[in-house]
Enzyme design. Structure first.
Site, short mmCIF file in Angstrom:
data_model
loop_
_atom_site.label_atom_id
_atom_site.label_comp_id
_atom_site.label_asym_id
_atom_site.label_seq_id
_atom_site.Cartn_x
_atom_site.Cartn_y
_atom_site.Cartn_z
N LYS A 52 0.85 -1.21 0.00
CA LYS A 52 0.00 0.00 0.00
C LYS A 52 0.88 1.25 0.00
O LYS A 52 0.64 2.20 -0.75
CB LYS A 52 -0.94 -0.01 1.22
CG LYS A 52 -2.06 -1.02 1.09
CD LYS A 52 -2.86 -1.20 2.37
CE LYS A 52 -3.82 -2.37 2.23
NZ LYS A 52 -4.50 -2.74 3.48
N GLN A 96 -4.44 -1.43 9.82
CA GLN A 96 -4.31 -2.77 9.24
C GLN A 96 -4.84 -3.83 10.22
O GLN A 96 -4.45 -3.85 11.39
CB GLN A 96 -2.84 -3.05 8.88
CG GLN A 96 -2.60 -4.35 8.16
CD GLN A 96 -3.25 -4.41 6.77
OE1 GLN A 96 -3.23 -3.46 6.01
NE2 GLN A 96 -3.86 -5.54 6.46
N ASP A 119 -10.92 3.05 4.18
CA ASP A 119 -11.22 1.62 4.06
C ASP A 119 -12.73 1.39 3.99
O ASP A 119 -13.18 0.30 3.64
CB ASP A 119 -10.67 0.86 5.28
CG ASP A 119 -9.37 0.12 4.97
OD1 ASP A 119 -9.10 -0.12 3.77
OD2 ASP A 119 -8.65 -0.22 5.93
#
Ligand code: NAD
Length: 292
Positions: A52, A96, A119
């Protein structure tokens, strides 16, 4: 059979994002800034976050990796989240997953400012998505929709079976596929571990989106001729014949199912790369929305 090439498509999307960043710079506007919070040293998480961050660099975003000790307390992590919420330089950030067992994941995700939740996991974004309002759509379902759109696949009125009801893939994609729009307007069946006679459903499906995480679960005799297959599954299967000691497998028995499919995503190189591209897209959208 035609391959739905997520690798190629994601490169195209990244190129478009890169051009948008250059245009912003030329106009004296802010460059998008994404941060990633990584707690602990889990190998797979390190790989995901690493790619990412590298992708941010590729498109010209600013990126910040925040690494925290495995032993961090929930309170300390929550105060880090608070600081990120009030950091005016940041357009978005991700935490994460999975987090260490002593931390309540739901509490952490609920603490993220929905306007920075690129997200799309916060209930405010999920609710807005379900109501067809402007939101951040979780990157994997967003990537699948973008893929269907760019390949101009006609899914209106078709029967789509989604396998798996997770909050990050199965459930949101079932909502998006059934929403009014293009792509959309599909008739959706959401299957899960308690579904009876799954193969009776998949054998009738025009589109199958599989997100369950069991390697090569979907076999050729479970699908009909001409089916469109979207394979979300990513599982590491031990295999000494490969330098890393494992091979990545999808949920679909590719060689078997591809023979009957009209379109199919490979694993790797299908949905996976699209996910990262759409995270970048969400960050760019956030940056643009914040400016308005
Ligand atoms: P999950 O692991 O949270 O849940 C799995 C789902 O599968 C559950 O809803 C369960 O009901 C269903 N299921 C389990 N066994 C079943 C069976 N026998 N029949 C029908 N349904 C069954 O799901 P997830 O987090 O969405 O992950 C699914 C897979 O997708 C994993 O392999 C994951 O690594 C992968 N994934 C890939 C991406 C990507 O970018 N490509 C992103 C997220 C997840």
């Amino acid at each position: 059979m035609e391959l739905l090439d997520g690798k190629k498509l994601s490169q195209q999307i990244k190129e478009e994002i890169k051009l948008a960043v250059i245009a912003r710079k030329d106009n004296g506007l802010k460059v998008p800034h994404l941060a990633a919070v990584l707690v602990g040293n889990d190998g797979a998480s390190l790989t995901y976050v690493g790619s990412k961050v590298r992708s941010c660099e590729q498109v010209g975003f600013k990126s910040t990796l925040i690494r925290l000790e495995d032993s961090i307390s929930q309170e300390a992590l929550l105060s880090k989240i608070k600081a990120l919420n009030s950091d005016l330089t940041l357009d978005g950030y991700i935490v994460q997953l999975p987090l260490p067992k002593h931390i309540d994941e739901e509490k952490i995700l609920m603490a993220i400012d929905p306007n920075k939740d690129v997200d799309g996991f916060h209930p405010a974004n999920f609710g807005r998505m379900a109501l067809d309002m402007e939101s951040f759509i979780p990157a994997t379902p967003f990537g699948i929709m973008e893929m269907l759109k760019r390949y101009r696949l006609d899914i209106s009125g078709k029967h789509c079976v989604v396998i798996g009801r997770s909050h990050i893939v199965g459930r949101p994609i079932s909502i998006l596929m059934s929403q009014k729009g293009n792509p959309g307007n599909a008739t959706v069946t959401l299957a899960h571990s308690r579904t009876n006679n799954l193969e009776k459903l998949t054998q009738k499906a025009d589109i199958i989106i599989s997100a369950l995480g069991i390697p090569e679960f979907l076999k050729g005799d479970m699908v009909k001729e001409g089916v469109i297959i979207i394979d979300v599954g990513i599982t590491r299967v031990a295999d000494e014949n490969y330098p890393k000691g494992y091979v990545i497998k999808g949920d679909v028995d590719f060689k078997d199912v591809a023979l009957k499919s009209s379109y199919i995503t490979p694993v790797p190189g299908g949905v996976g790369p699209m996910t990262i591209a759409m995270l970048l897209k969400n960050t760019l959208l956030s940056c643009e929305r914040r400016a308005n």
